[in-house]
Scaffold this active site. Structure first.
Site, PDB file in Angstrom:
ATOM      1  N   LYS A  21       0.888  -1.166   0.092  1.00 48.01           N
ATOM      2  CA  LYS A  21      -0.177   0.086   0.046  1.00 48.01           C
ATOM      3  C   LYS A  21       0.861   1.293  -0.017  1.00 48.01           C
ATOM      4  O   LYS A  21       2.246   1.313   0.092  1.00 48.01           O
ATOM      5  CB  LYS A  21      -0.948  -0.064   1.248  1.00 48.01           C
ATOM      6  CG  LYS A  21      -1.854  -1.223   1.174  1.00 48.01           C
ATOM      7  CD  LYS A  21      -2.837  -1.244   0.090  1.00 48.01           C
ATOM      8  CE  LYS A  21      -3.492  -2.671  -0.380  1.00 48.01           C
ATOM      9  NZ  LYS A  21      -4.425  -3.329   0.469  1.00 48.01           N
TER      10      LYS A  21
HETATM   11  C1  LIG Z   1      -5.594  -4.490   0.586  1.00 45.01           C
HETATM   12  C2  LIG Z   1      -7.037  -4.265   0.468  1.00 45.01           C
HETATM   13  C3  LIG Z   1      -7.833  -4.713   1.652  1.00 45.01           C
HETATM   14  C4  LIG Z   1      -7.313  -5.297   2.858  1.00 45.01           C
HETATM   15  O1  LIG Z   1      -6.241  -4.939   3.612  1.00 45.01           O
HETATM   16  P1  LIG Z   1      -5.388  -5.555   4.564  1.00 45.01           P
HETATM   17  O2  LIG Z   1      -4.729  -4.449   5.494  1.00 45.01           O
HETATM   18  O3  LIG Z   1      -4.525  -6.391   3.927  1.00 45.01           O
HETATM   19  O4  LIG Z   1      -6.519  -6.290   5.668  1.00 45.01           O
HETATM   20  C5  LIG Z   1      -9.097  -4.225   1.656  1.00 45.01           C
HETATM   21  N1  LIG Z   1      -9.659  -3.752   0.512  1.00 45.01           N
HETATM   22  C6  LIG Z   1      -8.840  -3.483  -0.365  1.00 45.01           C
HETATM   23  C7  LIG Z   1      -9.575  -2.722  -1.569  1.00 45.01           C
HETATM   24  C8  LIG Z   1      -7.601  -3.725  -0.498  1.00 45.01           C
HETATM   25  O5  LIG Z   1      -6.716  -3.486  -1.528  1.00 45.01           O
END
Ligand SMILES: *Cc1c(COP(=O)(O)O)cnc(C)c1O
Length: 392
Positions: free
Chosen positions: A189
């Protein structure tokens, strides 16, 4: 044919930029032996509240946890329906399912890849309790019509901001439109803590409840029970979860958050280089942003339409990997997955726009860490693959 990069130089998709300050901060946590939830988590929450200009932020161990707790705090459970998009990571709907509710999909728009506000009302039933928009790839959803619908039907809004930490819609930060905004600091992210997430909310009581639910349902004082203020008995007031963030994670997040806009600038530059390099290729590029949006440039997606490119998306993925460039697919639409087909009877053809995007899309590396040479290699690989396909 020689690959553009050697195996040793494989460009890992979404590899984060980790700098000396967070390394030192993690070392500091290790040396003080305070790894679990403590002062660094509290500081990360404070910094995040300031960044988003919102009264409450609760750090948790993932965005999935953030979504799950938001749904519970919104009193959503068995018998309730939550409207969301078929073009998202599975965690978005899994959180709804784990809250005991039923996810209801509304197809996306052809150009923005975001939930199509015009199709939402048709899916509203007396059981509908919330809309869960996902700001796909960091492009804010059209919030005005979504808020209007939510108001008309008395629905909660829970924003999945996993892609959208820096994003704004008409100068308002994503995550602050409704009842809850959920963020991810997973390794790929825009800013990272390894695993990690955050819930933000304007509601004091619900923030308190989320904090309690995130740590076994123990009364609020439990968060301080390992401090030096003397032993505190904890009392369980709900059956909670183990969703708390560690100081070890917050140690990274504190410093990453300071650079969030700097990294944004960097990805914006990469984005613009890609746009310019690919403008005359037979690919569908991300749609331009209207001036009232601040995108967060999380994913640079291209659509590979075999009719135009003479190469399938999957062959394209393989070719990029051959050139030792890591790529991603965001996402196969949710109705392609067997579990959801079996459980909800979803079929890809019922969400044709999301299905088409899911079968044609490919994400190129877009990280603040990319060097000028990395960017050139990605561009050269894309051009080379298309050139070769043309000759076949
Ligand atoms: C990465 C992601 C999640 C989940 O995030 P985590 O921190 O890995 O639980 C949820 N929604 C979207 C759109 C994502 O890209």
């Amino acid at each position: 044919m020689q690959p553009i990069r050697s195996k040793e130089e494989f460009l890992v998709f979404g590899s984060p930029l980790i700098e000396e300050e967070e390394i030192q901060e993690v070392v500091h946590s290790l040396k003080t032996c305070w790894l679990g939830t403590g002062p660094k988590v509290a500081r990360f929450e404070e910094d995040f509240k300031q960044y988003k200009n919102i009264p409450y932020a609760i750090a948790v161990n993932s965005c999935t946890a953030a979504l799950h707790l938001s749904l519970i705090a919104a009193d959503i459970g068995p018998g309730d329906e939550v409207i969301t998009t078929p073009l998202t990571f599975c965690a978005t709907v899994n959180a709804i399912i784990h809250a005991g509710a039923t996810p209801v999909l509304v197809d996306v728009e052809e150009d923005t890849f975001n939930i199509n506000p015009e199709l939402i009302e048709k899916k509203i039933t007396p059981r509908t309790k919330a809309i869960l928009p996902v700001h796909f790839a960091g492009r804010p959803c059209e919030m005005d019509p979504i808020l209007e619908i939510a108001q008309k039907y008395g629905l909660k809004i829970i924003e999945d901001c996993a892609h959208a930490i820096e994003a704004k819609y008409k100068d308002k930060p994503c995550g602050t439109f409704g009842d809850f905004g959920c963020f991810s600091f997973y390794v790929t992210k825009n800013i990272i803590t390894g695993e990690g997430g955050m819930v933000i909310t304007p509601h004091q009581e619900l923030a308190k409840r989320i904090k309690i639910l995130a740590l076994h349902g123990m009364s609020a004082d439990a968060w301080r029970r390992f401090s030096d203020e003397g032993y505190k008995h904890y009392l369980v007031i709900e059956a909670g979860f183990k969703y708390n963030m560690m100081d070890l994670q917050a140690a990274i997040g504190i410093h990453q958050l300071k650079r969030v806009e700097k990294y944004w600038e960097k990805r914006k530059e990469v984005w613009e280089k890609y746009l310019e390099a690919f403008q005359n290729l037979p690919l569908t590029l991300p749609a331009p942003f209207p001036s009232y949006l601040k995108p967060s440039y999380h994913l640079f997606t291209i659509l590979v339409d075999e009719q135009k490119t003479h190469i399938s998306r999957d062959a394209f993925l393989e070719q990029m990997t051959f050139h030792n460039i890591g790529v991603g697919v965001h996402y196969l639409s949710l109705p392609e997955h067997p579990y959801y087909q079996k459980t909800f009877g979803w079929r890809p053809e019922d969400y044709p726009v999301a299905a088409k995007i899911g079968r044609q899309t490919l994400s190129l590396p877009l990280s603040a860490k990319l060097t000028a040479r990395d960017i050139e290699d990605v561009i050269l690989a894309v051009k080379t693959i298309l050139e070769q396909a043309k000759c076949q």
